[in-house]
Design a protein around this motif. Structure first.
Motif, PDB file in Angstrom:
ATOM      1  N   ASN A 239       1.273 -71.635  50.208  1.00  0.00           N
ATOM      2  CA  ASN A 239       1.656 -72.804  49.189  1.00  0.00           C
ATOM      3  C   ASN A 239       3.402 -73.002  49.518  1.00  0.00           C
ATOM      4  OD1 ASN A 239      -1.370 -72.566  48.401  1.00  0.00           O
ATOM      5  ND2 ASN A 239      -0.170 -70.551  46.889  1.00  0.00           N
ATOM      6  N   ALA A 240       3.416 -72.655  50.571  1.00  0.00           N
ATOM      7  CA  ALA A 240       5.024 -72.593  51.709  1.00  0.00           C
ATOM      8  C   ALA A 240       4.973 -73.989  51.178  1.00  0.00           C
ATOM      9  CB  ALA A 240       4.736 -72.380  52.822  1.00  0.00           C
ATOM     10  N   GLU A 241       4.656 -75.500  51.556  1.00  0.00           N
ATOM     11  CA  GLU A 241       4.953 -76.154  50.806  1.00  0.00           C
ATOM     12  C   GLU A 241       4.914 -77.068  49.909  1.00  0.00           C
ATOM     13  OE1 GLU A 241       6.002 -78.560  53.361  1.00  0.00           O
ATOM     14  OE2 GLU A 241       5.234 -77.283  54.381  1.00  0.00           O
ATOM     15  N   ALA A 242       4.175 -76.267  48.836  1.00  0.00           N
ATOM     16  CA  ALA A 242       4.636 -76.270  47.572  1.00  0.00           C
ATOM     17  C   ALA A 242       5.870 -76.349  46.482  1.00  0.00           C
ATOM     18  CB  ALA A 242       2.869 -76.127  46.769  1.00  0.00           C
ATOM     19  N   VAL A 243       5.968 -74.774  47.004  1.00  0.00           N
ATOM     20  CA  VAL A 243       6.900 -73.966  46.718  1.00  0.00           C
ATOM     21  C   VAL A 243       8.365 -74.721  47.527  1.00  0.00           C
ATOM     22  CG1 VAL A 243       8.480 -72.153  47.719  1.00  0.00           C
ATOM     23  CG2 VAL A 243       6.067 -71.670  47.191  1.00  0.00           C
ATOM     24  N   ARG A 244       8.050 -76.011  48.733  1.00  0.00           N
ATOM     25  CA  ARG A 244       9.181 -76.435  49.379  1.00  0.00           C
ATOM     26  C   ARG A 244       9.342 -77.917  48.211  1.00  0.00           C
ATOM     27  NH1 ARG A 244      10.874 -77.416  54.845  1.00  0.00           N
ATOM     28  NH2 ARG A 244       8.697 -76.549  54.984  1.00  0.00           N
ATOM     29  N   ASP A 245       7.948 -78.849  47.957  1.00  0.00           N
ATOM     30  CA  ASP A 245       8.570 -79.335  46.890  1.00  0.00           C
ATOM     31  C   ASP A 245       9.155 -79.218  45.190  1.00  0.00           C
ATOM     32  OD1 ASP A 245       7.137 -81.050  49.267  1.00  0.00           O
ATOM     33  OD2 ASP A 245       5.572 -80.389  48.287  1.00  0.00           O
ATOM     34  N   ARG A 246       8.939 -77.830  45.183  1.00  0.00           N
ATOM     35  CA  ARG A 246       9.311 -77.498  43.512  1.00  0.00           C
ATOM     36  C   ARG A 246      10.259 -77.821  43.871  1.00  0.00           C
ATOM     37  NH1 ARG A 246       5.985 -72.446  42.785  1.00  0.00           N
ATOM     38  NH2 ARG A 246       7.601 -72.150  41.739  1.00  0.00           N
ATOM     39  N   ILE A 247      11.278 -76.441  44.785  1.00  0.00           N
ATOM     40  CA  ILE A 247      12.483 -76.162  44.986  1.00  0.00           C
ATOM     41  C   ILE A 247      13.610 -77.817  45.159  1.00  0.00           C
ATOM     42  CG2 ILE A 247      13.851 -75.651  46.497  1.00  0.00           C
ATOM     43  CD1 ILE A 247      12.314 -73.310  47.079  1.00  0.00           C
ATOM     44  N   GLU A 248      13.070 -78.544  45.677  1.00  0.00           N
ATOM     45  CA  GLU A 248      13.413 -80.613  45.242  1.00  0.00           C
ATOM     46  C   GLU A 248      13.629 -80.775  44.541  1.00  0.00           C
ATOM     47  OE1 GLU A 248      11.663 -82.139  48.979  1.00  0.00           O
ATOM     48  OE2 GLU A 248      12.648 -81.231  50.840  1.00  0.00           O
ATOM     49  N   ILE A 252      17.243 -82.122  42.315  1.00  0.00           N
ATOM     50  CA  ILE A 252      17.196 -83.168  42.150  1.00  0.00           C
ATOM     51  C   ILE A 252      17.283 -83.351  40.300  1.00  0.00           C
ATOM     52  CG2 ILE A 252      16.400 -85.843  41.711  1.00  0.00           C
ATOM     53  CD1 ILE A 252      15.245 -85.067  44.230  1.00  0.00           C
ATOM     54  N   ARG A 253      16.092 -83.096  39.618  1.00  0.00           N
ATOM     55  CA  ARG A 253      16.865 -82.747  38.769  1.00  0.00           C
ATOM     56  C   ARG A 253      18.280 -81.979  37.892  1.00  0.00           C
ATOM     57  NH1 ARG A 253      12.648 -80.071  37.825  1.00  0.00           N
ATOM     58  NH2 ARG A 253      13.424 -78.034  37.170  1.00  0.00           N
ATOM     59  N   LYS A 254      18.357 -80.801  38.413  1.00  0.00           N
ATOM     60  CA  LYS A 254      19.245 -80.092  37.439  1.00  0.00           C
ATOM     61  C   LYS A 254      20.596 -80.794  37.998  1.00  0.00           C
ATOM     62  CE  LYS A 254      16.466 -76.443  35.938  1.00  0.00           C
ATOM     63  NZ  LYS A 254      16.485 -74.717  36.019  1.00  0.00           N
ATOM     64  N   PHE A 255      20.962 -81.171  39.676  1.00  0.00           N
ATOM     65  CA  PHE A 255      22.099 -80.707  39.897  1.00  0.00           C
ATOM     66  C   PHE A 255      22.634 -81.853  40.592  1.00  0.00           C
ATOM     67  CE2 PHE A 255      20.607 -76.550  40.727  1.00  0.00           C
ATOM     68  CZ  PHE A 255      21.727 -75.331  39.982  1.00  0.00           C
ATOM     69  N   GLY A 256      21.212 -82.997  40.669  1.00  0.00           N
ATOM     70  CA  GLY A 256      21.122 -84.578  41.561  1.00  0.00           C
ATOM     71  C   GLY A 256      21.887 -84.357  43.601  1.00  0.00           C
ATOM     72  N   ILE A 257      21.442 -83.054  43.647  1.00  0.00           N
ATOM     73  CA  ILE A 257      21.184 -83.263  45.290  1.00  0.00           C
ATOM     74  C   ILE A 257      19.516 -83.834  45.778  1.00  0.00           C
ATOM     75  CG2 ILE A 257      21.077 -81.534  47.077  1.00  0.00           C
ATOM     76  CD1 ILE A 257      22.496 -79.344  46.088  1.00  0.00           C
ATOM     77  N   VAL A 258      20.078 -84.680  46.327  1.00  0.00           N
ATOM     78  CA  VAL A 258      18.638 -85.818  46.610  1.00  0.00           C
ATOM     79  C   VAL A 258      18.612 -85.695  48.388  1.00  0.00           C
ATOM     80  CG1 VAL A 258      18.984 -87.491  44.717  1.00  0.00           C
ATOM     81  CG2 VAL A 258      20.077 -87.725  46.823  1.00  0.00           C
ATOM     82  N   HIS A 259      19.278 -85.074  48.789  1.00  0.00           N
ATOM     83  CA  HIS A 259      19.593 -84.982  50.450  1.00  0.00           C
ATOM     84  C   HIS A 259      19.422 -82.958  50.509  1.00  0.00           C
ATOM     85  CE1 HIS A 259      19.627 -86.378  55.010  1.00  0.00           C
ATOM     86  NE2 HIS A 259      19.895 -85.064  54.623  1.00  0.00           N
ATOM     87  N   SER A 260      18.765 -82.542  50.539  1.00  0.00           N
ATOM     88  CA  SER A 260      17.963 -81.092  51.118  1.00  0.00           C
ATOM     89  C   SER A 260      17.005 -81.146  52.693  1.00  0.00           C
ATOM     90  CB  SER A 260      17.206 -80.412  50.001  1.00  0.00           C
ATOM     91  OG  SER A 260      16.387 -80.706  49.449  1.00  0.00           O
ATOM     92  N   THR A 261      17.517 -80.021  52.751  1.00  0.00           N
ATOM     93  CA  THR A 261      16.964 -79.725  54.399  1.00  0.00           C
ATOM     94  C   THR A 261      16.944 -78.574  54.812  1.00  0.00           C
ATOM     95  OG1 THR A 261      17.344 -81.084  55.827  1.00  0.00           O
ATOM     96  CG2 THR A 261      16.421 -79.502  56.972  1.00  0.00           C
ATOM     97  N   LEU A 262      15.492 -77.806  53.353  1.00  0.00           N
ATOM     98  CA  LEU A 262      15.188 -75.984  53.934  1.00  0.00           C
ATOM     99  C   LEU A 262      14.319 -75.310  54.378  1.00  0.00           C
ATOM    100  CD1 LEU A 262      14.060 -76.948  49.786  1.00  0.00           C
ATOM    101  CD2 LEU A 262      16.540 -75.903  50.418  1.00  0.00           C
TER     102      LEU A 262
END
Length: 279
Positions: A239-248, A252-262
């Motif tokens: 479920n790694a891709e789903a985990v990445r989607d949740r973190i991204e 965005i929601r809490k910190f306004g970081i829209v550009h992230s490379t994880l």
């Protein structure tokens, strides 16, 4: 309009012999320059990136700020010096001209601000009196007060005293603007982000075991980017891709970081000695 009022104050300052009017004009120009730099930077940042300029034009604001704000502190410091000299040796000043010019500036700014608010009725921006508008009004009011004291009591040291305060503030505004924009070429994200809190929030995701090699930097003076390695539990790797989607989404929601490379990793791929930040 602010540029025109600054010219009027400079002319009035030379005619009346008032240093305060010239300093107030400089203060207005400093604030106007700061606003124009932000607007120009945001407009240029809308240009799409190219293969030569993959980060777009966001950092052009840095160059513009350094060029524009490097002149104002020099003039401001000179005005502070002149004001101190004139406080020691007061010169004749036409208080009537000072009051008339300053009142015209104060009323014109008030009318323009009122018209702007009426034109943008319903906007949250136009309903709030910005700190720059308030400080500009207070500076002009101080010039009016100094001119009134000149007219009534011929207290000549008041004008250069007011000038020294206003010029000092103009210098501080410009230096602060330069300091803010210098964070962009150094890739410094502070004070835009709380790095420790962001890492803590990522680690709070159930499937995440650790985070290392996190990089925070400014794409431009307004936008923060994040690059990080995230270790995901082996049992949840499917479920790694789903985990990445949740973190991204959380970034965005809490910190306004829209550009992230994880970059996701399993525990057996994690390095023995991993730093939380940097390379």
């Amino acid at each position: 309009m602010r540029a025109l009022l600054s010219v009027v104050q400079i002319v009035g300052g030379f005619v009346s012999g008032s240093t305060a009017l010239v300093a107030n004009a400089l203060n207005g120009l400093a604030e106007m320059t700061s606003h124009l730099i932000v607007l120009a930077g945001r407009r240029l940042a809308r240009h799409p990136p190219t293969k030569e300029i993959s980060f777009s034009y966001g950092r052009i604001e840095t160059v513009a700020a350094l060029v524009s704000c490097s002149v104002i502190p020099v003039i401001g410091l000179y005005l502070v010096y002149v004001s101190l000299v004139r406080m020691a040796e007061p010169a004749p000043i036409n208080g009537r001209i000072v009051v008339v010019v300053a009142v015209i500036v104060l009323l014109t700014n008030a009318i323009v601000d009122w018209l702007t608010r009426m034109a943008g009725k319903g906007s949250a921006t136009t309903h709030s009196f910005s700190s720059s508008e308030l400080s500009s009004a207070l500076s002009t009011a101080a010039v009016v007060s100094g001119g009134a004291l000149l007219m009534l009591y011929d207290i000549r040291w008041v004008d250069p005293f007011v000038a020294a305060i206003i010029a000092s503030r103009a210098v501080w505004t410009s230096v602060s603007e330069v300091a803010r924009t210098l964070r962009s070429p150094t890739l410094e994200a502070r004070p835009k982000v709380d790095a420790e809190e962001i890492i803590r929030q990522i680690k709070s995701v159930d499937e995440v075991e650790s985070v290392h090699h996190a990089h925070f930097w400014l794409l431009d003076p307004q936008s923060v980017a994040l690059d990080a390695h995230i270790v995901v539990s082996t049992t949840c790797w499917q479920n790694a891709e789903a985990v990445r989607d949740r973190i991204e989404a959380m970034l965005i929601r809490k910190f306004g970081i829209v550009h992230s490379t994880l970059e996701l990793e399993t525990p057996n791929r994690e390095l023995d000695e991993c730093h939380a930040y940097g390379m």
